[in-house]
Design an enzyme around this catalytic site. Structure first.
Site, short mmCIF file in Angstrom:
data_model
loop_
_atom_site.label_atom_id
_atom_site.label_comp_id
_atom_site.label_asym_id
_atom_site.label_seq_id
_atom_site.Cartn_x
_atom_site.Cartn_y
_atom_site.Cartn_z
N ARG A 51 14.31 18.91 81.02
CA ARG A 51 13.45 18.65 79.69
C ARG A 51 12.44 19.92 79.49
O ARG A 51 12.31 20.34 78.20
CB ARG A 51 12.62 17.44 79.77
N LYS A 150 7.80 18.33 74.92
CA LYS A 150 6.57 18.30 75.90
C LYS A 150 5.85 19.55 75.95
O LYS A 150 5.71 20.22 76.89
CB LYS A 150 6.94 17.82 77.41
N GLU A 183 5.34 5.30 70.74
CA GLU A 183 5.22 5.14 72.33
C GLU A 183 3.68 5.12 72.31
O GLU A 183 2.93 5.14 71.65
CB GLU A 183 5.63 6.53 72.91
N1 PMP Z 1 5.37 9.84 76.44
C1 PMP Z 1 4.50 10.65 76.26
C2 PMP Z 1 3.81 11.49 75.18
C3 PMP Z 1 4.24 11.19 77.61
O1 PMP Z 1 3.42 12.29 77.99
C4 PMP Z 1 5.06 10.99 78.77
C5 PMP Z 1 4.67 11.58 80.15
N2 PMP Z 1 3.59 11.12 80.76
C6 PMP Z 1 5.83 9.77 78.56
C7 PMP Z 1 5.90 9.44 77.47
C8 PMP Z 1 6.52 9.36 79.69
O2 PMP Z 1 7.43 10.44 80.41
P1 PMP Z 1 8.19 10.31 81.76
O3 PMP Z 1 8.69 9.06 82.07
O4 PMP Z 1 9.16 11.49 81.94
O5 PMP Z 1 6.86 10.97 82.65
#
Ligand code: PMP
Length: 284
Positions: A51, A150, A183
């Site tokens: 990622r 990200k 989200e």
């Molecule tokens: N959405 C956002 C905006 C994030 O920054 C994150 C990471 N904390 C997630 C979802 C969850 O991703 P992950 O399961 O890879 O930590």
């Protein structure tokens, strides 16, 4: 003493510094990952590295290390810090430039690996469930800064987090430009309805969480049908269960949204079952 890796060299935490001309600082021009260490093992490292490189590619930032070297350096830094349970913050910035925007004026990207303790939600939130609110801040339009990247530019999420803080709750639900559920500020969202598990698809304006993908796998193994489907606030308010997923949060039940109880108002059975399976998996 925490040892921070900058471009392959270890520095004591107090000596770990980057330039004030770095475009990561000046413009949020860069990408990052947050990764967990459980029982001395890095959880889903390959997925996080993949990622990271995809985020970098999407912003035309060429990471000077191969994926193999990046993995090697992450493991080396975990080892140097003798961390058994903790958190890795991996950051790649555009590097030192001038005060203008132009990324062509930047020198080498800077690669930073921090290994530290993780700050967790209190146990009470896992036992009793969390309360959240819907944010008035719309998640970035995918044709603006895609939420799939990200990036170091997290102001969109921070503004929503400020709303959560001001409402006295730990998280905020963000909708996308269509008014659909996207989200939370740092977690993905799942609802349970009539035994089905539903979560917005990656093109709904979300970061495709590594935890989200893991939970989908776990649910499928458990014989729970998963649908990646557009969700509205109606789906959230009328859900039987609701939970969030993220590297830091793992799986956290949500029992109240905008002051409305969700389902029974207590963490539900599918949420609990998935959380138990997740905890077994990470400790394997
Ligand atoms: N959405 C956002 C905006 C994030 O920054 C994150 C990471 N904390 C997630 C979802 C969850 O991703 P992950 O399961 O890879 O930590």
């Amino acid at each position: 003493m925490t040892q921070v890796n900058i471009n392959g060299k270890l520095f004591d935490r107090a000596e770990a510094k980057v330039s004030v001309y770095d475009h990561g600082l000046l413009y949020g021009d860069g990408v990052f990952e947050g990764i967990r260490i459980y029982s001395g093992k890095v959880f889903r490292l390959h997925e996080h590295i993949e990622r990271l490189y995809e985020s970098a590619r999407s912003i035309l930032l060429e990471i000077p290390w191969s994926r193999e070297k990046m993995i090697e350096q992450v493991l080396f830094t975990v080892e140097a810090n003798k961390k058994i349970d903790g958190y890795i913050r991996l950051v790649v910035t555009r590097g030192v430039g001038n005060l203008g925007l132009d990324p062509n004026k930047c020198s080498e990207p800077q690669i930073i690996i921090i290994v530290d303790d993780i700050s967790l939600y209190p146990q009470r939130m896992y036992d009793e469930g969390m309360e959240i609110v819907t944010s008035s801040i719309i998640r970035c339009h995918p044709n603006s800064i895609s939420p799939r990247i990200k990036s170091l530019n997290y102001l969109n999420n921070i503004l929503a987090k400020i709303e959560a803080n001001r409402a006295g709750v730990p998280e905020a639900l963000m909708l996308n430009h269509l008014g659909e559920v996207a989200e939370c500020t740092a977690d993905n969202v799942f609802v349970v309805k009539h035994g089905l598990l539903r979560t917005p698809p990656p093109n709904a304006g979300i970061l495709q969480g590594v935890t989200r993908d893991t939970v989908i796998e776990l649910a499928e193994t458990a014989g729970i049908t998963v649908q990646e489907i557009a969700l509205t606030r109606h789906d959230v308010y009328t859900a039987d269960e609701l939970f969030l997923t993220g590297t830091g949060a793992e799986i956290v039940p949500v029992v109240k949204v905008d002051g409305r109880p969700i389902g029974s108002g207590k963490p539900g059975p599918i949420t609990k079952q998935l959380r138990e399976r997740y905890l077994v998996l990470v400790r394997q």
